[in-house]
Design an enzyme around this catalytic site. Structure first.
Site, mmCIF file in Angstrom:
data_model
loop_
_atom_site.group_PDB
_atom_site.id
_atom_site.type_symbol
_atom_site.label_atom_id
_atom_site.label_comp_id
_atom_site.label_asym_id
_atom_site.label_seq_id
_atom_site.Cartn_x
_atom_site.Cartn_y
_atom_site.Cartn_z
ATOM 1 N N ASN A 111 -62.126 21.035 -25.549
ATOM 2 C CA ASN A 111 -61.543 19.747 -25.884
ATOM 3 C C ASN A 111 -62.424 18.684 -25.999
ATOM 4 O OD1 ASN A 111 -62.002 19.827 -22.969
ATOM 5 N ND2 ASN A 111 -60.610 18.259 -22.788
ATOM 6 N N ASP A 322 -63.660 22.284 -12.464
ATOM 7 C CA ASP A 322 -63.176 21.402 -13.522
ATOM 8 C C ASP A 322 -64.075 20.156 -13.639
ATOM 9 O OD1 ASP A 322 -61.618 20.297 -15.443
ATOM 10 O OD2 ASP A 322 -59.982 19.925 -13.985
#
Length: 445
Positions: A111, A322
């Site tokens: 992304n 993450d």
């Protein structure tokens, strides 16, 4: 079978590096004194016990001083932000942050801007990582063009360019048909589909989990079922297609129940969890500080306990960070408007060691396995092993070193963490990739 001493003798004609006086985990998970020999970027030998072969003349010697030496940590879910968001992080700064945290292999999400949806962007990421010469960077490619959920990318070309799997992480694939088509295509290539599970109709405009914090502050809440609905849907699609389906950053009791049931009947599903979802709940959020805003959000204490139990019983396979850096200006916009995400590389191991190993809930072997061997096995990597012939990707950790988390010392561009000021033990002090020391606390400026 050759004697270890004979093997060491045969390798003496090659220039080698020895890490001596190291604390190693043996097959029983016990810490024992030992040594590791590295030749031409590979582990040549791992020696346990007191009777160790003598390093050859001219060998490079690193004295571990009794510190723990383990396979380099592996993080299969990170955000390096480049291309497009270099003010948040670059492949170089993110990789440097990773090796400081003991991570030698990291898998970056697509992304970016442009999205990693073309072979050219995959190659750009790989080339930037090679130029940095730090952690090994494995790029994921997007499932759909632009991560817009409308048209599948060219899976074959992306795989050829070096992508290791397909995901629209950051957003969930909203169309079941699109996801099913993606799974069929990935399965034909023997590639995994990695899913950010989130039903957009349930989460729009919500910055935190549905619960007491949201109620207290008058915020819209993200419900648990927003994650679990996609998990359940995708498990059924994975059963139909036979694909390897991997669930990102699991955070809810409901998702765990579905994954556990799927594994019991033999569906190819694996899953990951982040340190913050194992340690923090929404009840810990001190106020409207956006350093506590992440996606998935911090859930209830019951969800935290479910995540811990699922990791321990194998329902959840591995730990990931993450790592999601943002600028201070972005996070200063407050809980409602700031972007989701926290950084994770430089605090992950000490957080987990202090919270779970020091308290006796986990063994050291269990923690190391969930951050090395487990992700390597799930994603079929050569790394994650302390064994002859494996890449010499290693991490040295001082289990006795205790210090407070200071975001100002992070080498990541992102300082967005809720753990500032926490006193932790078990800090990485040196990292090797392919036999080269890529970071050392001794040489850090």
């Amino acid at each position: 079978m050759k004697d270890q001493r004979l093997e060491a003798e045969e390798s003496k004609h090659m220039t080698s590096q020895w890490i001596i006086n190291a604390s190693l985990l043996n097959e029983q998970g016990e810490q024992v004194n030992g040594a590791v020999q590295i030749v031409e970027g590979q582990i040549q030998g791992v020696y346990y016990g007191q009777e160790l072969p003598s390093p050859e003349e001219g060998a490079e010697i690193v004295d571990a001083g009794g510190k723990l030496v383990i396979p380099g940590l592996i993080d299969m879910h990170v955000h390096l932000r480049e291309p497009g968001f270099e003010h948040k992080e670059t492949i170089e700064t993110g990789s440097r942050s990773a090796v400081k945290g003991g991570f030698t292999t990291i898998a970056c999400m697509p992304n970016t801007r442009p999205v990693t949806d073309s072979p050219e962007i995959v190659e750009l990421v790989l080339n930037k990582a090679k130029e940095a010469g730090l952690a090994k960077v494995l790029p994921y490619a997007a499932i759909t063009k632009g991560e817009l959920g409308r048209e599948l990318t060219n899976f074959e070309a992306l795989r050829q360019a070096g992508a290791i799997g397909f995901t629209d992480d950051g957003v969930g694939v909203q169309s079941a048909q699109m996801m099913k088509d993606a799974m069929y295509r990935a399965q034909a290539l023997d590639m995994p589909v990695i899913a950010h599970c989130e039903d957009n109709t349930l989460v729009e405009g919500a910055p935190v989990a549905e619960g007491s914090f949201a109620t207290k502050h008058g915020l819209k809440g993200i419900p648990n079922e927003s994650e679990a609905i996609h998990v359940g849907r995708d498990i059924l699609l994975a059963e139909a297609t036979g694909v390897h389906y991997h669930v990102c950053h699991v955070s809810t009791e409901q998702s765990i129940r579905l994954i556990r049931q799927a594994k019991e009947i033999g569906i190819r599903v694996t899953a990951e969890v982040c340190p913050h979802h194992l340690i923090l709940s929404e009840e810990d959020i001190p106020g409207m500080d956006a350093n506590w805003k992440m996606n998935p959000p911090l859930r209830s204490p019951r969800d935290v306990q479910a995540c811990i139990e699922a990791l321990m019983d194998g329902t959840i396979d591995m730990i990931v960070t993450d790592h999601a850096p943002h600028s201070a200006e972005e996070k200063a916009k407050g809980m409602q408007l700031a972007p989701f995400g926290i950084v994770g590389f430089e605090t992950a191991f000490p957080l987990l060691y202090t919270r779970f190993v020091e308290t006796g809930l986990w063994t050291l072997e269990f923690l190391v396995q969930k951050m090395t061997k487990a992700p390597a096995e799930v994603f079929r990597l050569e790394t994650g092993r302390l064994a002859k012939g494996a890449p010499a990707d290693l991490t040295m950790i001082d289990l006795e070193q205790e210090q407070a988390v200071d975001p100002e010392t992070f080498v990541s561009k992102g300082h967005n963490t809720p753990f500032g000021g926490w006193k932790l033990k078990g800090w990485p002090v040196a990292t090797w990739v392919d036999g080269q020391i890529v970071w050392s606390a001794k040489t850090e400026q």
